[in-house]
Design a protein around this motif. Sequence first.
Motif, mmCIF file in Angstrom:
data_model
loop_
_atom_site.group_PDB
_atom_site.id
_atom_site.type_symbol
_atom_site.label_atom_id
_atom_site.label_comp_id
_atom_site.label_asym_id
_atom_site.label_seq_id
_atom_site.Cartn_x
_atom_site.Cartn_y
_atom_site.Cartn_z
ATOM 1 N N ASN A 15 0.760 -1.506 -0.012
ATOM 2 C CA ASN A 15 0.053 -0.090 -0.066
ATOM 3 C C ASN A 15 0.716 1.308 0.049
ATOM 4 O O ASN A 15 0.925 2.018 -0.760
ATOM 5 C CB ASN A 15 -1.517 0.681 1.788
ATOM 6 C CG ASN A 15 -2.096 -1.059 0.724
ATOM 7 O OD1 ASN A 15 -2.749 -0.899 0.010
ATOM 8 N ND2 ASN A 15 -3.084 -1.676 1.819
ATOM 9 N N GLN A 31 2.320 2.328 -3.450
ATOM 10 C CA GLN A 31 1.744 2.151 -4.588
ATOM 11 C C GLN A 31 2.127 3.055 -5.562
ATOM 12 O O GLN A 31 2.415 4.142 -4.532
ATOM 13 C CB GLN A 31 0.801 1.177 -4.463
ATOM 14 C CG GLN A 31 -0.358 1.697 -5.151
ATOM 15 C CD GLN A 31 -1.862 0.583 -4.968
ATOM 16 O OE1 GLN A 31 -2.179 0.621 -3.670
ATOM 17 N NE2 GLN A 31 -2.963 0.502 -6.053
ATOM 18 N N TRP A 88 6.864 -3.072 -7.584
ATOM 19 C CA TRP A 88 5.519 -3.422 -7.536
ATOM 20 C C TRP A 88 4.763 -4.163 -7.637
ATOM 21 O O TRP A 88 3.963 -5.111 -7.218
ATOM 22 C CB TRP A 88 4.826 -2.288 -7.061
ATOM 23 C CG TRP A 88 3.672 -1.880 -5.914
ATOM 24 C CD1 TRP A 88 3.493 -1.791 -4.676
ATOM 25 C CD2 TRP A 88 2.152 -2.198 -6.733
ATOM 26 N NE1 TRP A 88 2.622 -1.356 -4.470
ATOM 27 C CE2 TRP A 88 1.513 -1.863 -5.712
ATOM 28 C CE3 TRP A 88 1.581 -2.387 -7.907
ATOM 29 C CZ2 TRP A 88 0.013 -1.896 -5.804
ATOM 30 C CZ3 TRP A 88 -0.020 -2.790 -8.000
ATOM 31 C CH2 TRP A 88 -0.491 -2.758 -6.980
ATOM 32 N N ASN A 117 3.490 -7.673 -5.349
ATOM 33 C CA ASN A 117 2.143 -7.642 -5.713
ATOM 34 C C ASN A 117 1.164 -9.826 -6.045
ATOM 35 O O ASN A 117 0.680 -9.524 -5.637
ATOM 36 C CB ASN A 117 1.378 -6.641 -6.857
ATOM 37 C CG ASN A 117 0.078 -6.191 -6.194
ATOM 38 O OD1 ASN A 117 -1.367 -6.627 -6.241
ATOM 39 N ND2 ASN A 117 -0.540 -5.367 -5.948
#
Length: 694
Positions: A570, A573, A587, A591
């Motif tokens: 988070n 991001q 990322w 993820n």
Amino acid sequence: MIRLVFIGIFICFSSIIAQTHNFDVHKISAEITPNLENESVSGELSFSFNTSQDTDSIFLDAKNMAAQIMGSDIKVSLNISEDKLWFVGDFEVDETYNINFSYQAQPKQTLYFVGFEDDAKTNDQVFTQGQGKYTSHWLPSIDDMNDKIEFDLSIIVPKFYGALANGKLIEQWKENDSLSRWTYDMKKPMSSYLVAISVGDYKREIQQSNSGVDLHQYLLKKDSLYLEPTYRHTKQIFDYLENKIGVDYPWQNYKQVPVRDFLYAGMENTSLTIFSDAFVVDSIGYFDRNYVNVNAHELAHQWFGNLITETESKHHWLHEGFATYYALLAERQIFGDNYFYHKLYQYAESLKSASDNGKGEKLLKPNASSLTYYQKGAWALFMLNQIVGEDVFDRAVQIFLNKYAFQNVTTDDFMNEVKALTNVDLSDFEQQWFKQSAFQAEQALEALETSLFIPEYFELIAKRPLDISKKIGAIETAFDFPINIYIAQEAVSQLASEPANDEVIQLYQSAFNTGNLWVRQAISESLTEIPLALKSAYETLLQDQSYQTRENAFLHLWMNFPKDRKRYLNQMQNQDGFRDKNLKQLWLTLNLATPDFQADKTTQTYQELAQYTSPKYRFQIREHAFGYLYQIDAFSDQVLINLLDGCFHHTWRFRDFCRQLLKTLLKNPTYQSQINNLKPKLNDKALTYLNKIQ
Ligand SMILES: [Zn+2]
């Protein structure tokens, strides 16, 4: 070594042939039309020459070209071979002749078209790379660098684009509703490998040097915001070098332009340096990947290489050794003495290691490695400077450049000017630094110890094998203000091998608390198993003003603390990072490797990462994406097709990367059958290659 981690090396020159022809080309004027649709080029060219004896034929180097005579002041006929245009006529000694002809070519190399895979014209670029690739692939000229020619180029391009070439823009003319012509003028001659053009939707900013030279800084318009950090210190570098070298900048202006998918870090085309757009940075990116060194290096070549040029490759250090050394001098003005001596120390370490492994080379060896011409060349100049003193050295360089301006030179030509100004016997120096393969490590280290910081630095390095209890004081001191970043980084790296007891944790806390970006980056690199006691300090690295530090910290935190993965995802991001999207791609990868996070969007996340392998993107982005997809073992059909496309990329490093990866995948039976099932979708080139390697 000066290795640019994400790019590789500066260009390394391949062999040349000594001048053997009996004619001298004075001037080439050419009007060139790059054809953006089919990556070909056509042009009209006129050239003037005289011969040193009566002869019935002369030539221009021209690889795989078609040509037609348009006019001449004597009756000539044209014979075309694979690599030359032969002009046959009755040429008499000492007469000057002019010949005019048109030509067409489909260059396999040297002229590159990039960014045309997508619909956005703002990404399109055309550029050339003459050295080691030969200008004669796109422009009939003389490959031999001993024939210096005045080149005046006009470039015809669609009106949307701007066009750059060597020299001064003297006319910008609308050819018709859709085309425009950009006419450049050179006043002085140069070797053909230094001819260049570049086409694109450019923005330009002009600064002026203290001496009044216009410094043009170009960038694609869409990248305008990057202009200041990318070109930071340009004027300072120019003013410093022109003053230090003591010879006026030899050309009408100085233009620089970054291009996508460039083959090297930079190329010093006369008055038009072209460099890799990997150096196009924002202010944060500047910290890790700035253009300063390459900027100074290519500028130094405008004197060393362009004004005076080697006669043959064994004197190549006169280009690269000088450019490397003067770039370091310019950087010393910006980054300080410690930077200068540390860089020399790094060069010495690489040279010593090569030398110890039996890979040392004489500086005057033809076709030597870039380590020899660049770093050993720079070291030879640093030592010569120590031996004869800065005044003598600087004056000799100045006389040498003035005496041989616009000519070709040898190492003796330079050394004779040094010897004329000093009584010091230089025979030992020449023997040890020019003619011996081994690197003179002891002499070099001794010379470095004249710096204030190097002895202190060596003292800490000597403590590497010691138990932590015996060096705790030295490491603690390294983190005291004022910080010496090299000593502090060394201290951090010595901590990495220690067990995380209270003392070590305390030392790391001190290192974090320095607030120094370099010291903190060293932690992010070497501290990969994060003790719980340092977790919160480590998390602050995610906000450092360095994309490299953020990437290291993000990855290591994600690996060390599985329960906090969602939180880290988070937090990170929507950050791209460098222009190769290092943070964005990490990322996406993390993820995908965190199944409970945004599980419903897995497909979309994958698509986003996978699309970065497409030819629409610059090769650095593609290489990252392929690397990550390999790590998570997830190659879709489209990604494999993109990988095969990469196997033919003009940038050899990326091409090799793709070929290596493809071979690795073919060893896996699942991928082997997936790849073979794609055959009906492949073009001939890819199909032939695939059949060949399995
Ligand atoms: Zn160079």
